[in-house]
Design a protein around this motif. Structure first.
Motif, PDB file in Angstrom:
ATOM      1  N   ILE A 109      -8.278  97.937  11.470  1.00 10.18           N
ATOM      2  CA  ILE A 109      -8.744  99.318  11.575  1.00 10.18           C
ATOM      3  C   ILE A 109      -9.466  99.470  12.904  1.00 10.18           C
ATOM      4  O   ILE A 109     -10.390  98.702  13.210  1.00 10.18           O
ATOM      5  N   VAL A 110      -9.062 100.450  13.686  1.00 10.98           N
ATOM      6  CA  VAL A 110      -9.681 100.737  14.980  1.00 10.98           C
ATOM      7  C   VAL A 110     -10.382 102.088  14.889  1.00 10.98           C
ATOM      8  O   VAL A 110      -9.767 103.092  14.525  1.00 10.98           O
ATOM      9  N   MET A 111     -11.673 102.088  15.212  1.00  6.55           N
ATOM     10  CA  MET A 111     -12.454 103.313  15.167  1.00  6.55           C
ATOM     11  C   MET A 111     -12.316 104.084  16.477  1.00  6.55           C
ATOM     12  O   MET A 111     -12.235 103.498  17.557  1.00  6.55           O
ATOM     13  N   MET A 112     -12.314 105.410  16.354  1.00  6.22           N
ATOM     14  CA  MET A 112     -12.272 106.253  17.541  1.00  6.22           C
ATOM     15  C   MET A 112     -12.958 107.564  17.231  1.00  6.22           C
ATOM     16  O   MET A 112     -12.839 108.093  16.115  1.00  6.22           O
ATOM     17  N   ALA A 113     -13.685 108.095  18.202  1.00  2.00           N
ATOM     18  CA  ALA A 113     -14.381 109.364  18.036  1.00  2.00           C
ATOM     19  C   ALA A 113     -13.634 110.469  18.764  1.00  2.00           C
ATOM     20  O   ALA A 113     -12.941 110.229  19.761  1.00  2.00           O
ATOM     21  N   GLY A 114     -13.805 111.687  18.282  1.00  2.00           N
ATOM     22  CA  GLY A 114     -13.086 112.823  18.841  1.00  2.00           C
ATOM     23  C   GLY A 114     -13.572 113.276  20.189  1.00  2.00           C
ATOM     24  O   GLY A 114     -12.982 114.190  20.784  1.00  2.00           O
ATOM     25  N   ASP A 115     -14.639 112.646  20.707  1.00  2.00           N
ATOM     26  CA  ASP A 115     -15.128 113.006  22.043  1.00  2.00           C
ATOM     27  C   ASP A 115     -15.003 111.864  23.040  1.00  2.00           C
ATOM     28  O   ASP A 115     -15.468 111.976  24.171  1.00  2.00           O
ATOM     29  N   ASP A 116     -14.388 110.752  22.642  1.00  2.00           N
ATOM     30  CA  ASP A 116     -14.207 109.606  23.538  1.00  2.00           C
ATOM     31  C   ASP A 116     -12.749 109.496  23.984  1.00  2.00           C
ATOM     32  O   ASP A 116     -11.855 110.148  23.429  1.00  2.00           O
ATOM     33  N   ILE A 117     -12.522 108.648  24.958  1.00  2.00           N
ATOM     34  CA  ILE A 117     -11.174 108.432  25.497  1.00  2.00           C
ATOM     35  C   ILE A 117     -10.890 106.937  25.497  1.00  2.00           C
ATOM     36  O   ILE A 117     -11.646 106.149  26.080  1.00  2.00           O
ATOM     37  N   ALA A 118      -9.811 106.536  24.836  1.00  2.00           N
ATOM     38  CA  ALA A 118      -9.424 105.121  24.794  1.00  2.00           C
ATOM     39  C   ALA A 118      -8.484 104.807  25.943  1.00  2.00           C
ATOM     40  O   ALA A 118      -7.602 105.600  26.273  1.00  2.00           O
ATOM     41  N   TYR A 119      -8.694 103.652  26.552  1.00  2.00           N
ATOM     42  CA  TYR A 119      -7.739 103.196  27.566  1.00  2.00           C
ATOM     43  C   TYR A 119      -6.456 102.744  26.865  1.00  2.00           C
ATOM     44  O   TYR A 119      -6.483 102.269  25.725  1.00  2.00           O
ATOM     45  N   PRO A 120      -5.290 102.893  27.530  1.00  2.00           N
ATOM     46  CA  PRO A 120      -4.005 102.621  26.869  1.00  2.00           C
ATOM     47  C   PRO A 120      -3.877 101.219  26.279  1.00  2.00           C
ATOM     48  O   PRO A 120      -3.192 101.024  25.274  1.00  2.00           O
ATOM     49  N   GLU A 121      -4.532 100.237  26.879  1.00  2.00           N
ATOM     50  CA  GLU A 121      -4.403  98.850  26.411  1.00  2.00           C
ATOM     51  C   GLU A 121      -5.396  98.509  25.309  1.00  2.00           C
ATOM     52  O   GLU A 121      -5.480  97.352  24.884  1.00  2.00           O
ATOM     53  N   ARG A 122      -6.154  99.487  24.820  1.00  2.00           N
ATOM     54  CA  ARG A 122      -7.222  99.161  23.873  1.00  2.00           C
ATOM     55  C   ARG A 122      -6.694  98.442  22.628  1.00  2.00           C
ATOM     56  O   ARG A 122      -7.174  97.365  22.266  1.00  2.00           O
ATOM     57  N   VAL A 123      -5.745  99.041  21.929  1.00  2.00           N
ATOM     58  CA  VAL A 123      -5.276  98.451  20.680  1.00  2.00           C
ATOM     59  C   VAL A 123      -4.613  97.103  20.923  1.00  2.00           C
ATOM     60  O   VAL A 123      -4.843  96.139  20.182  1.00  2.00           O
TER      61      VAL A 123
END
Length: 342
Positions: A109-123
């Protein structure tokens, strides 16, 4: 057995469609009043290089966040399995997490917030870290801070070791977990103990992961972490409120946060009779630290000075809290106004 026509010819039987397997990773993209940021957050989730289940969940906010998310998801065409939903009422951070978590299928499970930006390689990076460290149950990462407009912003946040266990929390004497916006965990962290207890998710998940195994903090920044008025962290810790009320509200909310985390940890310990004695002692030290700190902060803002003595003395006797409690004993001699309290 095939069905047969009256003529004796076999009736063609259509094979049932084979359901595609669920992706190994579920992203919980939790949002609330993020109408100005949700498009960028979704675009970054869609840009992940590993196919994921992406659950976009809005905590019944009233600013159009859900409408924008629904529009973006409806137009999405790509490798991820994406769904968007909203709660019937506003649940708050931890209860919203529990509600969305019940829908996730992934092993990770990967958490993410609606106001942040994940880099493409995160997962992809998270998966490699879990595969390389089978004992790791929970991880976080470094991050790059940004402001409301996406410009670089220096955000102060204590770095965790790259790899650590339960003993770390006692040794440092601070009630800190991994940053929720950067967290990922194996689903056993929730399945083993059930829904989270308390108002905030990150410390509870951090401690659950440490109970079950190791914790990791990757030195590679994997998200852009946005600080802005109205962000969850700003609301919980009163960072953006007027100075005359900020300290009191921060203390009041931290008391709730500490007590909820302690309740969750105590709940987990009751479900782990097999926990080795040494590790149980460490967990009980951490539990005591949360209880004492909640009592101390409550006394500090709401009770006469002589009532401070109980938590201070308990803290001086408690491994992990002795230095902090000594500092608090010094405050007994100072006016409350020096600390932003009336």
């Amino acid at each position: 057995m095939n069905a047969v026509l009256a003529s004796g010819s076999p009736l063609p039987v259509q094979a049932a469609p084979v359901a595609e397997p669920w992706p190994r990773v579920s992203i919980l993209l939790l949002c609330f009043r993020d109408v100005h940021y949700i498009r960028a957050a979704l675009d970054s989730a869609f840009a992940q290089t590993v196919p994921c289940e992406i659950i976009v969940s809005n905590d019944c906010s009233d600013d159009g966040t859900f409408d924008v998310a629904e529009e973006v998801v409806a137009a999405y065409r790509g490798p991820h399995r994406v769904s968007v939903r909203r709660t019937e009422t506003n649940l708050g951070v931890s209860a919203h997490f529990n509600d969305a978590m019940a829908l996730a299928h992934g092993e990770i499970i990967v958490m993410m917030a609606g106001d942040d930006i994940a880099y493409p390689e995160r997962v992809a990076t998270i998966l490699r870290a879990f595969d390389d460290t089978p004992a790791a149950m929970v991880l976080g990462s470094d991050f790059d801070g940004i402001d409301t407009y996406g410009k670089p912003l220096k955000v102060s946040f204590r770095k965790r070791p790259e790899r650590y266990e339960l003993e770390y929390y006692v040794r440092i004497g601070r009630l800190i977990g991994l940053l929720g916006a950067t967290m990922a965990f194996r689903r056993i962290v929730v399945d083993r103990f059930g829904p989270l207890i308390g108002p905030i998710e990150d410390n509870a998940l951090s401690l659950r992961g440490a109970l079950l195994g190791q914790s990791l903090c990757l030195r590679q920044p994997l998200i852009q972490y946005r600080r802005h008025p109205g962000s969850v962290s700003g609301t919980v810790f009163a960072r953006d409120e007027l100075p005359e009320v900020a300290t009191r509200r921060r203390y009041e909310r931290t008391v709730q946060f500490y007590r909820g985390t302690a309740d969750d940890l105590e709940h987990c310990l009751r479900q782990m009779p097999e926990l080795p004695a040494a590790k149980r002692r460490l967990a009980q030290h951490i539990l005591a630290m949360y209880r004492i700190e909640a009592d101390a902060r409550e006394a500090f803002i709401a009770q006469p000075r002589w009532r401070w003595l109980g938590p201070v003395l308990r803290g001086l006797a408690q491994r992990g809290l002795r230095r902090k409690s000594a500092e608090r004993a010094f405050k007994l001699l100072m006016p409350r106004s020096w600390f932003g309290l009336r």
